[in-house]
Write a protein that holds these residues in place. Structure first.
Motif, mmCIF file in Angstrom:
data_model
loop_
_atom_site.group_PDB
_atom_site.id
_atom_site.type_symbol
_atom_site.label_atom_id
_atom_site.label_comp_id
_atom_site.label_asym_id
_atom_site.label_seq_id
_atom_site.Cartn_x
_atom_site.Cartn_y
_atom_site.Cartn_z
ATOM 1 N N GLY A 1 3.651 1.081 -10.217
ATOM 2 C CA GLY A 1 2.980 2.381 -10.200
ATOM 3 C C GLY A 1 2.088 2.633 -9.007
ATOM 4 N N TYR A 2 2.258 1.863 -7.931
ATOM 5 C CA TYR A 2 1.418 2.035 -6.746
ATOM 6 C C TYR A 2 2.251 2.518 -5.564
ATOM 7 C CZ TYR A 2 -2.075 -0.684 -9.299
ATOM 8 O OH TYR A 2 -2.972 -1.118 -10.240
ATOM 9 N N SER A 3 1.599 3.219 -4.662
ATOM 10 C CA SER A 3 2.252 3.581 -3.405
ATOM 11 C C SER A 3 2.092 2.416 -2.442
ATOM 12 C CB SER A 3 1.630 4.851 -2.822
ATOM 13 O OG SER A 3 0.258 4.641 -2.506
ATOM 14 N N VAL A 4 3.154 2.099 -1.745
ATOM 15 C CA VAL A 4 3.152 0.924 -0.872
ATOM 16 C C VAL A 4 4.076 1.180 0.300
ATOM 17 C CG1 VAL A 4 4.983 -0.132 -2.264
ATOM 18 C CG2 VAL A 4 3.589 -1.578 -0.776
ATOM 19 N N THR A 5 3.731 0.638 1.444
ATOM 20 C CA THR A 5 4.598 0.736 2.606
ATOM 21 C C THR A 5 4.628 -0.605 3.321
ATOM 22 O OG1 THR A 5 5.120 2.056 4.553
ATOM 23 C CG2 THR A 5 2.812 1.465 4.253
ATOM 24 N N VAL A 6 5.737 -0.867 3.993
ATOM 25 C CA VAL A 6 5.921 -2.098 4.768
ATOM 26 C C VAL A 6 5.972 -1.724 6.238
ATOM 27 C CG1 VAL A 6 7.393 -4.096 5.194
ATOM 28 C CG2 VAL A 6 7.179 -3.177 2.865
ATOM 29 N N ASP B 1 -1.770 2.885 -1.388
ATOM 30 C CA ASP B 1 -2.550 1.921 -2.168
ATOM 31 C C ASP B 1 -2.477 0.537 -1.547
ATOM 32 O OD1 ASP B 1 -3.386 3.666 -4.280
ATOM 33 O OD2 ASP B 1 -1.352 3.581 -5.087
ATOM 34 N N PHE B 2 -1.285 0.167 -1.069
ATOM 35 C CA PHE B 2 -1.079 -1.156 -0.488
ATOM 36 C C PHE B 2 -0.260 -1.032 0.779
ATOM 37 C CE2 PHE B 2 -1.812 -1.964 -4.971
ATOM 38 C CZ PHE B 2 -2.765 -2.967 -4.925
ATOM 39 N N VAL B 3 -0.690 -1.749 1.805
ATOM 40 C CA VAL B 3 0.036 -1.819 3.065
ATOM 41 C C VAL B 3 0.400 -3.279 3.307
ATOM 42 C CG1 VAL B 3 -0.039 -1.405 5.546
ATOM 43 C CG2 VAL B 3 -1.192 0.174 3.990
ATOM 44 N N PRO C 1 -0.466 7.829 -6.617
ATOM 45 C CA PRO C 1 0.567 7.378 -7.562
ATOM 46 C C PRO C 1 1.948 7.367 -6.930
ATOM 47 C CG PRO C 1 -0.938 8.899 -8.623
ATOM 48 C CD PRO C 1 -1.300 8.899 -7.170
ATOM 49 N N ALA C 2 2.639 6.251 -7.132
ATOM 50 C CA ALA C 2 3.918 6.054 -6.451
ATOM 51 C C ALA C 2 5.037 6.809 -7.133
ATOM 52 C CB ALA C 2 4.251 4.565 -6.406
ATOM 53 N N THR C 3 5.775 7.519 -6.354
ATOM 54 C CA THR C 3 7.060 8.054 -6.800
ATOM 55 C C THR C 3 8.087 7.469 -5.835
ATOM 56 O OG1 THR C 3 6.613 10.034 -5.466
ATOM 57 C CG2 THR C 3 6.139 10.153 -7.815
ATOM 58 N N GLN C 4 8.143 8.021 -4.674
ATOM 59 C CA GLN C 4 8.969 7.449 -3.613
ATOM 60 C C GLN C 4 8.106 7.379 -2.364
ATOM 61 O OE1 GLN C 4 12.201 6.313 -3.766
ATOM 62 N NE2 GLN C 4 11.857 5.560 -1.701
ATOM 63 N N SER C 5 7.814 6.163 -1.896
ATOM 64 C CA SER C 5 6.950 6.015 -0.736
ATOM 65 C C SER C 5 7.630 6.577 0.503
ATOM 66 C CB SER C 5 6.615 4.538 -0.511
ATOM 67 O OG SER C 5 5.896 4.040 -1.604
ATOM 68 N N PRO C 6 6.980 7.516 1.219
ATOM 69 C CA PRO C 6 7.589 8.069 2.429
ATOM 70 C C PRO C 6 7.616 7.027 3.540
ATOM 71 C CG PRO C 6 5.343 8.860 2.188
ATOM 72 C CD PRO C 6 5.675 8.100 0.939
#
Length: 593
Positions: free
Chosen positions: A172-177, A198-200, A583-588
């Motif tokens: 349930g978090y937004s995250v990117t790599v 939320d998290f990188v 809130p994560a749905t699809q991280s851009p």
């Protein structure tokens, strides 16, 4: 203008800081990564605001490792509680990366409060909010920017991190790599990315030498990723990670190519890199990836098992209940007999194997009936040593699937001994060496180790240092566990021997075991404070040295755990969960201008 979380830019605090900066009363300075803003015990003579970068708050008990308290992000104050109370700082604040800070002298702050009471009101609101979050054990100020860098021979770091990110998103978090494509990005770009997610997760492959340097200075916590079937490199590691290493914020992930074979040789990696924590990730094993995602998001679960002789069979029932209710176990520790059960769990024993091995080692025949002339103890300890060797072999703690530690009591130093490395059965032998019953264990440096329950029977506070997520504790030392009947002298020694009761050990064993597992009120309070779910099975009727009382103890542990879980109202993993800012749905996708 400097802004604070949840405070409008035109608030009294923001207005104060803006005005004092223009008047020259608020000093601006740069704090390089690894530098200390203030030490515990120093006088609180300034109120600090972080303009850019990241700060980490730490507390260190005498003789212990630094305890990570939380992250201070841009726009947040530091040192406000000590400033208001007039007491010295209770913790140390260190720059996790290059940071920019404003400092407002104490007298200027209080003069401003007299002129505008709203300043103190808003700061008090922040202090109360933080105190409430701490009291409810909510996760605050946890790391949110993580680095993953290759160590040693090349391994697919980005692929691993992408898998972890997908699981973080499932939580349930937004995250990117972010990979080496961001190596030339300006500082403002990194700050913007960290504000929007939320998290990188920064990933650096073995060949990304320059990017590895950047990652080492850009994260709250660092994971080194290596292949578990290789040896560590001979060359050193980047000096940019020294601030994180000094504060115990570097972990190690060993990727195991063979999912069926137990890891081997992991200790050489631990000796070379000295990580705070070690994780094994079997290639293409979803459970291991999900565990790492829980670790990153503060939803990992630690299990603490107390000592308590035969009563510790209840731990097996508790584990069965946790598994039945789909509660993950990500970290595990134990003391004395609880260490035996915890070690089996870390070995990967399932329900059937745990049952078979514990019955063979303890239930079928007593492990304490090799009575000896009591020069050092009433038993020779050979049966215990043989059974530990049979069931744990020469496995090293570093090669266990789950992060594990156990506790013994060091009579030489007068402190508890933490076993996080070395041969597993040696650590277990020390942890269960009840004084007077089993001969003590000794170390190469001539220390004498006895049962961990003597000094710390329920190490939930130590588990808290290892992981920020929820802690489930099972304490089998509570309640009535010994009565006058248990220590009564047998009417006839010969009748006592013929009845087979001697195999439990003489009544003095109950006395010694119970004396070792009685915790002080202070210890109990500390354990309760560090535990999110405390399970105390009703073991009335299970005598502490009755090794045959397996079924009733297991059933009591199972029943008590089910009852405790039913009272929660939400999953264990969410007991310390913090809300998503995005809130994560699809991280851009991340783009670089």
């Amino acid at each position: 203008m400097v802004t604070l979380p949840d405070i409008p830019s035109d608030s009294a605090l923001a207005r104060l800081f803006y005005e004092e900066r223009n008047q020259g009363d608020a000093a601006w300075f740069a704090l390089p990564g690894g530098a200390t803003l203030f030490e515990a015990g120093e006088a609180a003579d300034h109120l600090y605001f972080l303009r850019a970068g990241r700060l980490g708050a730490f507390r260190k008990e005498e003789g212990g490792e630094p305890q990570f308290l939380g992250v201070i992000r841009p726009g947040e104050p530091a040192g406000e509680m000590s400033l208001i109370t007039g007491l010295p700082h209770s913790g140390t604040v260190v720059a996790l990366r290059d940071s920019e800070i404003f400092a407002l002298p104490r007298d200027v702050f209080f003069e401003a409060c007299e002129a505008d009471p709203a300043v103190m009101t808003e700061l008090a609101r922040l202090m109360i909010l933080r105190s409430r979050q701490a009291a409810t054990k909510a996760s605050t100020g946890e790391p949110s920017v993580f680095g993953f860098v290759a160590a040693g021979e090349p391994t697919a770091v980005r692929s691993l991190v992408d898998k972890i990110a997908r699981e973080v998103g499932q939580l349930g978090y937004s995250v990117t790599v972010v990979g080496s494509e961001a190596q030339q990005a300006p500082t403002e770009w990194f700050s913007e990315v960290e504000r929007n997610y939320d998290f990188v997760l920064y990933a650096a492959e073995a060949q990304d030498l320059g990017w590895r340097q950047v990652v080492g200075r850009q994260v709250d916590r660092l994971f080194r990723v290596a292949r578990g079937d290789t040896a560590p490199p001979l060359e050193g590691f980047a000096h940019t990670t020294e601030p994180l290493q000094a504060q115990n914020l570097i972990d190690l992930i060993l990727v195991q190519p063979n999912a069926r074979a137990r890891p081997k040789g992991s200790q050489v990696w631990v000796d070379a890199l000295k990580p705070a924590r070690l994780f094994h990730a079997r290639r293409d094993n979803v459970e291991d990836i999900q565990r790492l995602a829980r670790v990153l998001t503060g939803q990992s679960v630690g299990l603490v098992l107390s000592g308590g002789g035969a009563r510790a069979y209840a731990h097996i029932g508790a584990i069965q209940a946790l598994r039945e209710r789909k509660v993950p176990i990500d970290f595990v520790c134990g003391v004395s007999m609880g260490a035996i059960i915890a070690a089996g769990l870390a070995m990967g024993w399932d329900k059937e194997e745990m049952d078979t091995r514990i019955r063979d080692a303890f239930v079928s025949t007593s492990p304490l009936d090799d009575i000896a002339l009591p020069l050092l103890a009433m038993t020779r300890g050979e049966k215990v040593r043989e059974r530990l060797a049979r069931h744990f072999g020469d496995v090293e703690i570093a090669d266990l699937w789950l992060p594990f530690f156990c506790i013994s009591s060091n009579l030489t130093t007068g402190a508890y001994q933490l076993h996080k490395s070395g041969r597993l059965r040696d650590a277990l032998r020390a942890s269960i060496s009840l004084p007077g019953v089993l001969p003590p264990a000794t170390t190469e440096d001539n220390n004498v180790l006895v049962d961990g329950a003597v000094m710390k029977n329920f190490p939930a506070d130590i588990m808290r240092l290892s992981q920020p997520g929820p802690i489930v504790g099972v304490d089998v030392s509570r309640g009535r566990s010994i009565t006058a009947d248990d220590v009564a002298r047998p009417e006839s020694v010969w009748r006592w021997i013929r009845s087979g009761q001697w195999r439990k050990g003489p009544p003095i064993v109950s006395l010694l075991m119970r004396a070792a597992t009685v915790s002080s009120g202070r210890d109990l309070a500390a354990a309760r404070e560090a535990t999110d779910v405390l399970i105390t099975p009703d073991l009335t009727g299970v005598e502490i040295r009755d090794w045959s009382a397996y079924e009733p103890a297991v059933e009591a542990g199972y029943r008590s755990t089910i009852e405790a879980l039913d009272k929660l109202g939400r999953p264990v993993t969410e007991l310390r969960r913090h809300a998503s800012r995005h809130p994560a749905t699809q991280s851009p996708p991340v783009t670089i201008a």
